[in-house]
Structures are given as C-alpha cells and as structure tokens.
Design an enzyme around this catalytic site. Structure first.
Site, mmCIF file in Angstrom:
data_model
loop_
_atom_site.group_PDB
_atom_site.id
_atom_site.type_symbol
_atom_site.label_atom_id
_atom_site.label_comp_id
_atom_site.label_asym_id
_atom_site.label_seq_id
_atom_site.Cartn_x
_atom_site.Cartn_y
_atom_site.Cartn_z
ATOM 1 N N LYS A 279 0.838 -1.200 0.000
ATOM 2 C CA LYS A 279 0.000 0.000 0.000
ATOM 3 C C LYS A 279 0.879 1.258 0.000
ATOM 4 O O LYS A 279 2.013 1.206 0.468
ATOM 5 C CB LYS A 279 -0.882 0.025 1.258
ATOM 6 C CG LYS A 279 -2.006 -0.991 1.269
ATOM 7 C CD LYS A 279 -2.829 -0.859 2.528
ATOM 8 C CE LYS A 279 -3.957 -1.884 2.579
ATOM 9 N NZ LYS A 279 -4.973 -1.710 1.546
ATOM 10 N N ARG A 353 -10.239 -11.638 1.934
ATOM 11 C CA ARG A 353 -11.053 -12.746 1.405
ATOM 12 C C ARG A 353 -10.309 -14.071 1.508
ATOM 13 O O ARG A 353 -10.905 -15.128 1.602
ATOM 14 C CB ARG A 353 -11.493 -12.424 -0.023
ATOM 15 C CG ARG A 353 -10.373 -12.163 -0.973
ATOM 16 C CD ARG A 353 -10.811 -11.415 -2.225
ATOM 17 N NE ARG A 353 -10.906 -9.965 -2.003
ATOM 18 C CZ ARG A 353 -11.281 -9.095 -2.932
ATOM 19 N NH1 ARG A 353 -11.627 -9.509 -4.138
ATOM 20 N NH2 ARG A 353 -11.345 -7.810 -2.659
HETATM 21 N N1 BES Z 1 -8.189 -3.859 4.361
HETATM 22 C C1 BES Z 1 -8.312 -3.472 3.004
HETATM 23 C C2 BES Z 1 -9.595 -2.710 2.724
HETATM 24 C C3 BES Z 1 -9.659 -1.311 3.245
HETATM 25 C C4 BES Z 1 -9.064 -0.283 2.562
HETATM 26 C C5 BES Z 1 -10.336 -1.033 4.392
HETATM 27 C C6 BES Z 1 -9.134 1.019 3.028
HETATM 28 C C7 BES Z 1 -10.407 0.251 4.864
HETATM 29 C C8 BES Z 1 -9.813 1.286 4.193
HETATM 30 C C9 BES Z 1 -8.274 -4.699 2.116
HETATM 31 O O1 BES Z 1 -7.476 -5.736 2.549
HETATM 32 C C10 BES Z 1 -7.725 -4.248 0.806
HETATM 33 O O2 BES Z 1 -6.594 -3.876 0.750
HETATM 34 N N2 BES Z 1 -8.565 -4.277 -0.206
HETATM 35 C C11 BES Z 1 -8.164 -3.853 -1.513
HETATM 36 C C12 BES Z 1 -8.746 -4.824 -2.506
HETATM 37 C C13 BES Z 1 -8.241 -4.640 -3.885
HETATM 38 C C14 BES Z 1 -6.772 -4.985 -3.949
HETATM 39 C C15 BES Z 1 -9.036 -5.514 -4.817
HETATM 40 C C16 BES Z 1 -8.733 -2.454 -1.730
HETATM 41 O O3 BES Z 1 -9.856 -2.177 -1.321
HETATM 42 O O4 BES Z 1 -8.002 -1.630 -2.288
HETATM 43 MN MN MN Z 2 -5.492 -5.513 1.933
#
Ligand code: BES
Ligand code: MN
Ligand code: ZN
Length: 495
Positions: A279, A353
């Site tokens: 990230k 997931r």
């Molecule tokens: N934990 C995150 C989702 C999230 C992001 C929660 C920002 C709260 C604030 C999750 O694990 C994630 O990173 N999801 C990705 C999925 C994508 C790679 C398909 C996302 O939402 O960017």
């Molecule tokens: Mn994630």
C-alpha cells in the site's frame, strides 16, 4: 459509572443535575412544565429570551432555579419533535453526558418521558440512552503516559421513566450496559496498534473473555492444525509475517444444545501493509483497523454473554498480519483453499477474502442456522457508501432484511448491494478456479462474490464495514460499529 432507572417527579429531586429535553418549538413538555411551576415560570422565561433554541447539539446549564431542591438543570436541544430518530436521540445523550462531565457534574437524572422515537419502547429507549452516553464518554488513553480523564467524572446517571414503564426500563438497563461494554471492548481492541494487538494478543483476549463467562468456551487453532485442515489460503497470508496466524473460536451456549447457532465470522487482520502489492505510505497506519471485524465479534460475544441471551452463538476470527517478506505471497501465486478450490492471487492486498474463505468453510461444522461475516474488506465500500453506512450482501434475503431492519432500529444502518450472478465472471482466472480480485469496477460486490463461493451450504450474509468501523481525521478512532446492529438482530431473534 453507574446507571439506574427510577420513576419519580422532578419537584422531589434533591441533588445533582436534572436533564431535560427542549424541542425547537420550545413548548414545555410535562417535566419542564412541572419544573416551571415549582420555579415560578423561570424556565419559560429563559426559553422566551432565546438562550436555548432547542437545536440538536445545543445545551444550557441553569443554576439555582428558585424553589428547586437541586442546584442544576441542564437543558438539551432535541431538534424538531416530529424528526426525533435514532441518530438525533443519540445526539441528545452524547451532548448531555459530555456537557455534564466537562462541567464537573457527578450525578445526573435524565427525564425521558418527552422523548419518543417511532417504534421504540421504553426498553429500547433506555438501552439506546446508555449506549449513547457511554459512546460519548469513551476515551482511549491507555497508551498515553498521562490520563485524559476528567477531574470530576460522572459517577451516576439515573434515567427517569413513567412508573408503568419501569419493568421494561430495567431490561433496557441491562441490555444497554452490556452493549456499551461490548462496544468499549471492540473499540479498545481496534484502537490498539499492530505491534501490541497481534493475532496472539487477540487470542489471549478471547481466552480472557472465556474465563469471565461460564457459558463461553474458547478454542484457538494454531498454524499446524490449520495446515492439517488444508487452510492454504489463510496460511498463505500469514507466511509473510513473523507473527503466527490464529483461528480463534468462541462458543457461547445460551440455549438448548439442539438449537442451531448463529455464527459470526470476523476479519482479524491485525495489520495490513498490502504484502508484496504494498500500500502507499499515506495513512497506512490506519490499517491497524483491519481487525475491526474480529473485534466486533469479540464485543458482541462479550455483550451476549453478559446479558445471558438465550441463543447459541459462535464467533470465528481468522487472524493474521499481511506484510511484504521474502516468503510472502507473490502476485500470480496459486493456493488451494480448505474447500479444495484454487485461487490465483493477482493482488496480495486482497488478503481479507483469503483468510475469510477458509474460516467460512471451517464454520460449516457448527451446522449454523445463519452465518454473518464482518470485514473491513474493500476501500470500494467507502467510495460507494461513505463512512455512514455499511454494505450488506448475501445469499438469503430474509436474513439480509433482518439485518437491515435491526440497523435501522438502532441507528447503525446498513444498505444492501446486489450479489447477482453476472458479477461472478469478473473473478475468472486463466490458471486457477478463481482470481482473488475482480477488476476496477464493483469492488465491494466482487469481493462478496468471492466469499459467496465458500458459503453455498448455509444461509449467509456479509457486511463490509470498511467505512463504518472507524473514522479518520482529527477524531481518528474505532466506532464500535456494527455491534449495535448485531446486538439488535440477536435480541430480536431471542424474542
Ligand atoms: N483492508 C483493506 C480494505 C480497506 C481499505 C479497508 C481502506 C479500509 C480502508 C483490504 O485488505 C484491501 O486492501 N482491499 C483492496 C482490494 C483490492 C486490492 C481488490 C482495496 O480495497 O483496495
Ligand atoms: Mn489488503
Ligand atoms: Zn485488509
């Protein structure tokens, strides 16, 4: 802090502070009328001068009204009478409890008979009042060297109701305190940083909860056992971390053995750096909140056990970190889940997931009546619904309806997104049974599509709480949502 319910008249109040609601119409309600009479019209005079306009969030402390036994009267704005709903009701109590505490009042009596919300009985009113007060008073200062607690904290709040409502109010008292405690636990666990709140820490907190309640038994599955069960998806995420994964199960027996349980599954990702698909640095600290689903399960189990609800309830928390490492998942890796289905990991940041799918397969062994999973699963959910509303999707319409209704009733609302077949193709993979991401569009829906492939054998709903479980900005912190929604759902079920 002690809460009581009582039925008496304001003229008899001898100590502390009386709290009464004032609507924007500034018409005196029955309590205000009684006080006004005792103090020779002083209250009506204050309102007439316009010092208190009844707007939500406003309050005015009055001292030494003539003829009254108690020193202080706090007027709290209630907004428009016809518009009083769960949110504005909560606002009245959060405003009042903050004002009281800032001003150093230690004992207060709230008069509630004027406050009516459509569809609420006295039980709901009392429990919601307590939840609102405790939510407003919540502080997380256990990691600061100086406590930020007020010098003269509130010691007791008495909630005054009509005498015929007293029995119901007492039920509300028990429920409200338990729900507030559960939310406090959820918020504490969520606010703890990733270096303290690891999967092992969550497991130890679950064990602690188990010791406090005789009907609650805890089992922690270690990585070796997960391996035996074939949880290749979950274990692939934790491989990149030095903290061992834990699968935490909490089993509450409040009903006959033969009653099928509700199973709550909560994402317990104690820190999500994204893994190799790392990230950006901006606000990455907030990914300590990626275990809010798991913390919600702990809070609900705690509250249910405290009330002693006559239901069977199981909590399952898959817990891991998601970090970049030489042994971490790589984009393109293919893993085999406990269900036997294979997954091509195209983005290591879609890890929630991966840990959930194995937990969802695992929980079929409890022969659940329904399974509800809670997860901070997608950033897309925040784009779609903001921080106000959580998303709900699933394979059973009656269950979804019940959850929507429960959230509506207590001001912890959810909104349904479609889980139609035509979205499933976005998960197609050239090399495995499915990919772990579904492309740029409909991110919350395709994440739920992924989970739906592991929940075919039972009634299931998924709640994406990425937007609601915490707030960012100056007041950054966990909210304790959706503990109120789930508690209402479970209380309704228990009848
Ligand atoms: N934990 C995150 C989702 C999230 C992001 C929660 C920002 C709260 C604030 C999750 O694990 C994630 O990173 N999801 C990705 C999925 C994508 C790679 C398909 C996302 O939402 O960017
Ligand atoms: Mn994630
Ligand atoms: Zn995550």
């Amino acid at each position: 802090m002690e809460y009581r319910v009582k039925s008496s008249i304001p003229a008899k109040q001898r100590s502390g502070c009386m709290v009464i609601g004032i609507y924007e119409s500034r018409k005196l309600g029955s309590t205000a009328k009684q006080i006004n009479q005792v103090c020779d019209g002083q209250l009506a005079a204050v309102l007439k001068h316009g010092d208190m306009d009844g707007k939500p969030g406003k309050s005015l402390m009055l001292y030494n009204l003539p003829g009254l036994g108690c020193e202080r009267v706090l007027l709290v704005g209630c907004g428009k009478e016809k518009k009083l709903d769960a949110a504005s009701f909560g606002k009245i109590f959060s405003t009042a409890s903050k004002t009281l505490e800032d001003g150093g009042t230690t004992h207060a009596t709230f008069y509630l008979s004027e406050l009516t919300v459509k569809g609420w009985n006295s039980q709901r009113k009392i429990s919601q009042a307590i939840v609102a007060c405790e939510s407003a008073r919540y502080r997380f200062d256990q990691l600061k060297s100086k406590s930020s607690a007020p010098k003269r904290p509130l010691k007791s709040i008495t909630l005054n109701v009509d005498s015929r409502d007293l029995a119901a109010a007492k039920h509300g008292l028990i429920a409200g305190q338990a729900i507030a405690n559960g939310m406090g636990l959820t918020r504490d666990l969520s606010n703890l940083p990733g270096n303290i709140c690891t999967p092992s820490y969550l497991a130890s907190q679950a064990r602690k909860l188990g010791k406090q309640h005789s009907k609650l038994s805890i089992r922690i599955l270690e990585e070796a056992e997960m391996k035996k069960l074939g949880m290749g998806a979950l274990l692939s995420v934790s491989r990149g971390s030095r903290q061992p994964a834990k699968l935490i199960t909490l089993d509450y027996k409040g009903a006959r053995k033969s009653d099928k349980p509700v199973v709550l599954v909560g994402k317990g990702l104690t820190f999500d750096a994204g893994g190799i698909s790392i990230k950006p640095a901006q606000a990455m600290d907030e990914m300590k909140y990626d275990m809010c689903g798991g913390a919600t399960v702990m809070g609900v189990m705690c509250a249910v056990a405290e009330i002693g609800l006559p239901i069977n309830l199981v909590g399952v928390i898959p817990s891991s970190e998601n970090l970049p490492d030489g042994d971490a998942n790589k984009p393109g890796d293919i893993v085999t889940s406990m269900s036997g289905q294979t997954i091509e990991i195209l983005n290591t940041d879609a890890e929630g997931r991966l840990i959930l799918c194995d937990a969802l397969t695992y929980c079929a062994r409890y022969k659940p009546d329904v399974v509800i999973d809670l997860a901070t699963l997608t950033g897309a959910c925040i784009v779609a619904l903001g921080h106000q509303t959580q998303a709900v999707l699933g394979n059973n319409e009656p269950l979804i309806k019940d959850l929507l209704k429960a959230g509506e009733q207590v001001g912890d609302r959810a909104w349904q997104l479609p889980l139609w077949e035509e979205y499933q193709q976005q998960l197609d993979s050239n090399f495995a049974d499915m990919a772990n991401i579904g492309g740029r569009t409909a991110g919350t829906i395709t994440a739920a599509c992924f989970l739906s492939r592991y929940t075919k054998d039972y009634n299931w709903a998924h709640m994406d709480i990425a937007g609601t479980a915490w707030v960012s900005g100056a007041n950054k912190g966990a909210t304790g949502r959706p503990v109120p929604l789930l508690m209402q759902y479970l209380i309704d079920r228990a009848g």
